[in-house]
Design a protein around this motif. Sequence first.
Motif, short mmCIF file in Angstrom:
data_model
loop_
_atom_site.label_atom_id
_atom_site.label_comp_id
_atom_site.label_asym_id
_atom_site.label_seq_id
_atom_site.Cartn_x
_atom_site.Cartn_y
_atom_site.Cartn_z
N LEU A 195 0.95 8.66 -2.51
CA LEU A 195 0.10 9.52 -3.32
C LEU A 195 -0.83 10.37 -2.46
O LEU A 195 -0.98 11.58 -2.69
N ILE A 196 -1.45 9.75 -1.45
CA ILE A 196 -2.37 10.50 -0.59
C ILE A 196 -1.62 11.53 0.23
O ILE A 196 -2.06 12.67 0.37
N ARG B 134 0.82 -1.21 0.00
CA ARG B 134 0.00 0.00 0.00
C ARG B 134 0.85 1.27 0.00
O ARG B 134 0.34 2.36 0.11
N PRO C 83 -5.15 6.85 -6.30
CA PRO C 83 -5.15 5.47 -5.80
C PRO C 83 -6.51 4.77 -5.90
O PRO C 83 -6.58 3.55 -5.83
N GLY D 91 -0.62 14.39 -2.08
CA GLY D 91 -1.80 15.20 -2.38
C GLY D 91 -2.20 16.09 -1.21
O GLY D 91 -2.55 17.25 -1.39
N THR D 92 -2.12 15.54 -0.01
CA THR D 92 -2.45 16.31 1.19
C THR D 92 -1.47 17.48 1.37
O THR D 92 -1.88 18.59 1.72
N ILE E 159 -4.72 12.62 -4.67
CA ILE E 159 -5.56 11.93 -3.68
C ILE E 159 -6.53 10.97 -4.38
O ILE E 159 -6.81 9.88 -3.88
N MET F 293 -0.10 3.94 -2.48
CA MET F 293 -1.31 4.64 -2.07
C MET F 293 -1.00 5.67 -0.98
O MET F 293 -1.45 6.81 -1.04
N ILE F 294 -0.18 5.27 -0.01
CA ILE F 294 0.17 6.17 1.09
C ILE F 294 0.94 7.37 0.57
O ILE F 294 0.67 8.51 0.94
#
Length: 164
Positions: free
Chosen positions: A32-33, A26, A63, A36-37, A60, A29-30
Amino acid sequence: MILLGYSTQAGAILIGAGIMAGCLARLRMIILIASGTLMLTGYAVYDWHWIALFTGIALIIMPFVKHRWIIHTPEFAIVLSIGLFVFGDQYPGLVMASCLGFIVGWWSHLFGDIFGSEGIRSLFFPKLKIALKLFDNGGNAERMISNLCQLGGIMIWVFYLLVL
């Protein structure tokens, strides 16, 4: 009794390894998020350019959508191109050159995908698909073309840096 101790240790190691493997799976995903944050925070707190807002939302969302959905559409590329051009226009020189390089790279990526088996689709007209199917996506031909494009990009950067 000793066997029970070893099996408990082995079990703990296996559980730890499973958790670590799950996190690594993951990791994309982590990252990318989190990225984005950070972009959204920079936009909200530090009044960054609106391209940071666009990029943050895109990172964000990425993913949770299929790879060839929104980011492989001409509509996304148009918005991205306009945003990067406006952003780069405020900072001439290396920033503008980087933005133009990214724009050219994005459009050439989409153009290259047209020749692949999966092609590209329109965001607003999903039934509209352009796929010439000259080679398989992820196949040897695509890897060779990708390597040549990367080499060309490196040569352009070296030329650009030597001219400065």
